[in-house]
Design a protein around this motif. Structure first.
Motif, PDB file in Angstrom:
ATOM      1  N   PRO A   1     -26.907  28.495  75.870  1.00 32.93           N
ATOM      2  CA  PRO A   1     -26.423  27.746  74.705  1.00 32.93           C
ATOM      3  C   PRO A   1     -25.085  28.287  74.195  1.00 32.93           C
ATOM      4  O   PRO A   1     -24.745  29.454  74.407  1.00 32.93           O
ATOM      5  N   GLY A   2     -24.375  27.422  73.490  1.00 33.09           N
ATOM      6  CA  GLY A   2     -23.246  27.879  72.688  1.00 33.09           C
ATOM      7  C   GLY A   2     -23.740  28.201  71.291  1.00 33.09           C
ATOM      8  O   GLY A   2     -24.942  28.370  71.069  1.00 33.09           O
ATOM      9  N   THR A   3     -22.817  28.280  70.343  1.00 31.87           N
ATOM     10  CA  THR A   3     -23.205  28.524  68.944  1.00 31.87           C
ATOM     11  C   THR A   3     -24.153  27.418  68.480  1.00 31.87           C
ATOM     12  O   THR A   3     -23.903  26.239  68.710  1.00 31.87           O
TER      13      THR A   3
ATOM     14  N   GLY B   1     -35.944  30.238  65.484  1.00 30.71           N
ATOM     15  CA  GLY B   1     -34.883  29.647  66.289  1.00 30.71           C
ATOM     16  C   GLY B   1     -35.355  28.767  67.440  1.00 30.71           C
ATOM     17  O   GLY B   1     -36.242  27.924  67.297  1.00 30.71           O
ATOM     18  N   ILE B   2     -34.720  28.948  68.592  1.00 34.39           N
ATOM     19  CA  ILE B   2     -34.997  28.102  69.763  1.00 34.39           C
ATOM     20  C   ILE B   2     -36.467  28.190  70.152  1.00 34.39           C
ATOM     21  O   ILE B   2     -37.114  27.189  70.477  1.00 34.39           O
ATOM     22  N   GLY B   3     -37.003  29.409  70.147  1.00 33.21           N
ATOM     23  CA  GLY B   3     -38.387  29.621  70.579  1.00 33.21           C
ATOM     24  C   GLY B   3     -39.377  28.915  69.675  1.00 33.21           C
ATOM     25  O   GLY B   3     -40.350  28.301  70.149  1.00 33.21           O
TER      26      GLY B   3
ATOM     27  N   ASP C   1     -42.741  44.046  71.470  1.00 39.89           N
ATOM     28  CA  ASP C   1     -41.316  44.369  71.475  1.00 39.89           C
ATOM     29  C   ASP C   1     -40.876  44.320  72.938  1.00 39.89           C
ATOM     30  O   ASP C   1     -41.276  45.176  73.748  1.00 39.89           O
ATOM     31  N   ALA C   2     -40.051  43.330  73.262  1.00 42.81           N
ATOM     32  CA  ALA C   2     -39.709  43.088  74.674  1.00 42.81           C
ATOM     33  C   ALA C   2     -38.770  44.152  75.246  1.00 42.81           C
ATOM     34  O   ALA C   2     -38.467  44.110  76.435  1.00 42.81           O
ATOM     35  N   THR C   3     -38.325  45.092  74.423  1.00 45.73           N
ATOM     36  CA  THR C   3     -37.537  46.196  74.985  1.00 45.73           C
ATOM     37  C   THR C   3     -38.454  47.255  75.614  1.00 45.73           C
ATOM     38  O   THR C   3     -37.969  48.178  76.261  1.00 45.73           O
TER      39      THR C   3
ATOM     40  N   GLY D   1     -44.760  35.416  71.051  1.00 45.68           N
ATOM     41  CA  GLY D   1     -44.619  36.864  70.888  1.00 45.68           C
ATOM     42  C   GLY D   1     -43.381  37.180  70.086  1.00 45.68           C
ATOM     43  O   GLY D   1     -42.403  36.423  70.098  1.00 45.68           O
ATOM     44  N   GLY D   2     -43.410  38.300  69.390  1.00 43.18           N
ATOM     45  CA  GLY D   2     -42.271  38.774  68.610  1.00 43.18           C
ATOM     46  C   GLY D   2     -42.639  40.112  68.004  1.00 43.18           C
ATOM     47  O   GLY D   2     -43.794  40.556  68.133  1.00 43.18           O
ATOM     48  N   ARG D   3     -41.667  40.762  67.335  1.00 44.26           N
ATOM     49  CA  ARG D   3     -41.927  42.106  66.807  1.00 44.26           C
ATOM     50  C   ARG D   3     -42.567  42.095  65.433  1.00 44.26           C
ATOM     51  O   ARG D   3     -43.416  42.923  65.127  1.00 44.26           O
ATOM     52  N   ASP D   4     -42.163  41.156  64.589  1.00 41.34           N
ATOM     53  CA  ASP D   4     -42.568  41.190  63.178  1.00 41.34           C
ATOM     54  C   ASP D   4     -43.837  40.350  62.975  1.00 41.34           C
ATOM     55  O   ASP D   4     -43.795  39.117  63.114  1.00 41.34           O
ATOM     56  N   PRO D   5     -44.982  40.997  62.613  1.00 41.17           N
ATOM     57  CA  PRO D   5     -46.238  40.244  62.503  1.00 41.17           C
ATOM     58  C   PRO D   5     -46.210  39.174  61.416  1.00 41.17           C
ATOM     59  O   PRO D   5     -46.815  38.100  61.581  1.00 41.17           O
TER      60      PRO D   5
ATOM     61  N   ALA E   1     -19.175  43.082  76.882  1.00 35.00           N
ATOM     62  CA  ALA E   1     -20.498  43.391  77.440  1.00 35.00           C
ATOM     63  C   ALA E   1     -21.460  42.227  77.213  1.00 35.00           C
ATOM     64  O   ALA E   1     -22.320  41.949  78.061  1.00 35.00           O
ATOM     65  N   TYR E   2     -21.319  41.549  76.083  1.00 34.18           N
ATOM     66  CA  TYR E   2     -22.179  40.393  75.805  1.00 34.18           C
ATOM     67  C   TYR E   2     -21.884  39.264  76.798  1.00 34.18           C
ATOM     68  O   TYR E   2     -22.806  38.628  77.321  1.00 34.18           O
ATOM     69  N   ALA E   3     -20.605  39.020  77.083  1.00 39.16           N
ATOM     70  CA  ALA E   3     -20.244  37.995  78.070  1.00 39.16           C
ATOM     71  C   ALA E   3     -20.835  38.361  79.431  1.00 39.16           C
ATOM     72  O   ALA E   3     -21.444  37.519  80.114  1.00 39.16           O
TER      73      ALA E   3
ATOM     74  N   ALA F   1     -34.497  38.235  71.707  1.00 40.47           N
ATOM     75  CA  ALA F   1     -33.427  39.188  72.004  1.00 40.47           C
ATOM     76  C   ALA F   1     -32.821  39.671  70.693  1.00 40.47           C
ATOM     77  O   ALA F   1     -32.790  38.939  69.708  1.00 40.47           O
ATOM     78  N   SER F   2     -32.344  40.900  70.683  1.00 38.64           N
ATOM     79  CA  SER F   2     -31.573  41.402  69.540  1.00 38.64           C
ATOM     80  C   SER F   2     -30.593  42.445  70.076  1.00 38.64           C
ATOM     81  O   SER F   2     -30.977  43.303  70.875  1.00 38.64           O
ATOM     82  N   TYR F   3     -29.365  42.348  69.651  1.00 36.65           N
ATOM     83  CA  TYR F   3     -28.295  43.157  70.256  1.00 36.65           C
ATOM     84  C   TYR F   3     -27.106  43.159  69.301  1.00 36.65           C
ATOM     85  O   TYR F   3     -27.026  42.352  68.371  1.00 36.65           O
TER      86      TYR F   3
ATOM     87  N   LEU G   1     -35.176  31.398  81.317  1.00 36.96           N
ATOM     88  CA  LEU G   1     -34.503  32.539  80.692  1.00 36.96           C
ATOM     89  C   LEU G   1     -33.410  32.020  79.761  1.00 36.96           C
ATOM     90  O   LEU G   1     -32.972  30.875  79.874  1.00 36.96           O
ATOM     91  N   VAL G   2     -32.935  32.897  78.872  1.00 37.25           N
ATOM     92  CA  VAL G   2     -31.883  32.497  77.926  1.00 37.25           C
ATOM     93  C   VAL G   2     -30.654  33.379  78.116  1.00 37.25           C
ATOM     94  O   VAL G   2     -30.731  34.609  77.965  1.00 37.25           O
ATOM     95  N   ALA G   3     -29.534  32.731  78.437  1.00 37.68           N
ATOM     96  CA  ALA G   3     -28.248  33.427  78.521  1.00 37.68           C
ATOM     97  C   ALA G   3     -27.403  32.984  77.319  1.00 37.68           C
ATOM     98  O   ALA G   3     -27.908  32.960  76.199  1.00 37.68           O
TER      99      ALA G   3
END
Ligand SMILES: NC(=O)c1ccc[n+]([C@@H]2O[C@H](COP(=O)([O-])OP(=O)(O)OC[C@H]3O[C@@H](n4cnc5c(N)ncnc54)[C@H](OP(=O)(O)O)[C@@H]3O)[C@@H](O)[C@H]2O)c1
Length: 238
Positions: free
Chosen positions: A173-175, A16-18, A59-61, A35-39, A144-146, A84-86, A129-131
């Motif tokens: 960003p938007g969609t 994606g953006i990154g 894993d940024a969490t 960086g990311g979770r999946d090698p 909660a996401y908003a 991010a993942s949520y 940062l990304v909102a």
């Protein structure tokens, strides 16, 4: 600030953006670390990025994982945090984990990432940062996401103040047309894109390239700090 010969760390750089920001910055001479979770995803991304980019699993969490990640990198000139993942769901849902998910998976990972990077940030470091535009113009069923996106915009302003002369900005960003939406069923995606075009000033869905472009501008421009850019095709204003 030119990113040439600078170390740019992108948490969430394998998609994606990154990934788009990584590709463009590496082509401009930046020393890119993703960086990311999946090698496997990281390795595939490295092949796309080229230019001797590096990848480290994180894993940024996990605050501990973030500390190890930055210790392995050393000095950081620029940091971008789209990873991010949520999950999202309606306010009325009786599900605490669902309500906490955007903060657990998007707000705190970015907060903790900047905190873990702190000992390594160059004196003139830049952070983006990304909102998300749903903070300024919420969609129904994702309270909660908003709130999380608005909180990230506030965090950006607070860190711009507290970390100066380092610069901190936010993209909201938007969609976007990119892997995140391409991974969803075609009918769902097409309906969402059509709706988004209908309710945006420019009548188009933006792309992950558009959002990466906004992030790289904020990383590079020495006058920008404490700002939020909306690469959203005019979604928020419509
Ligand atoms: N795409 C849109 O329409 C849109 C709209 C508004 C806002 N945004 C925001 O933009 C950001 C990125 O979106 P995108 O479209 O680029 O998504 P994407 O294509 O799904 O990419 C997400 C990236 O983040 C990584 N990631 C996810 N969770 C992570 C974690 N816990 N630790 C480390 N890395 C993690 C992923 O790799 P792994 O899964 O391997 O870790 C991947 O590299 C998100 O904050 C999203 O809310 C996107």
């Amino acid at each position: 600030m030119s990113l040439a010969a600078k170390t740019l760390v992108i948490i969430g750089g394998s998609s994606g953006i990154g990934l788009r920001a990584a590709r463009r910055a590496a082509a401009q001479g930046a020393r890119v670390v993703i960086g990311g979770r999946d090698p496997q995803r990281l390795q595939r991304a490295l092949q796309e990025i080229g230019h001797d980019a590096r990848a480290l699993q994180v894993d940024a969490t996990s605050a501990e994982a973030l500390r190890a990640f930055f210790a392995a990198i050393g000095t950081v000139d620029a940091l971008f945090t789209p990873g991010a993942s949520y999950r999202v769901g309606p306010f009325a849902a009786d599900d605490t984990a669902l309500a906490h998910s955007p903060f657990d998976g998007k707000f705190w990972p970015q907060y903790q990432a900047v905190h873990a990077a702190l000992p390594y940030l160059a004196a003139d470091a830049a952070i983006v940062l990304v909102a998300g535009a749903a903070g300024a113009r919420p969609v129904n069923g994702a309270a909660a996401y908003a709130a999380c996106n608005s909180a990230i915009e506030g965090l950006g302003r607070a860190l711009a103040t507290e970390l100066a002369p380092r610069r901190v900005n936010v993209i909201s960003p938007g969609t976007l047309d990119g892997e995140l939406w391409q991974g969803r069923p075609a009918a769902v995606r097409e309906a969402a894109f059509q709706h988004y075009a209908d309710v945006s000033l420019l009548r188009r869905v933006a792309s992950v390239e558009d959002a990466a472009d906004a992030a790289l501008f904020l990383l590079g421009n020495p006058a920008m700090t404490g700002s939020t850019l909306y690469p959203d095709s005019g979604y928020v204003l419509r």
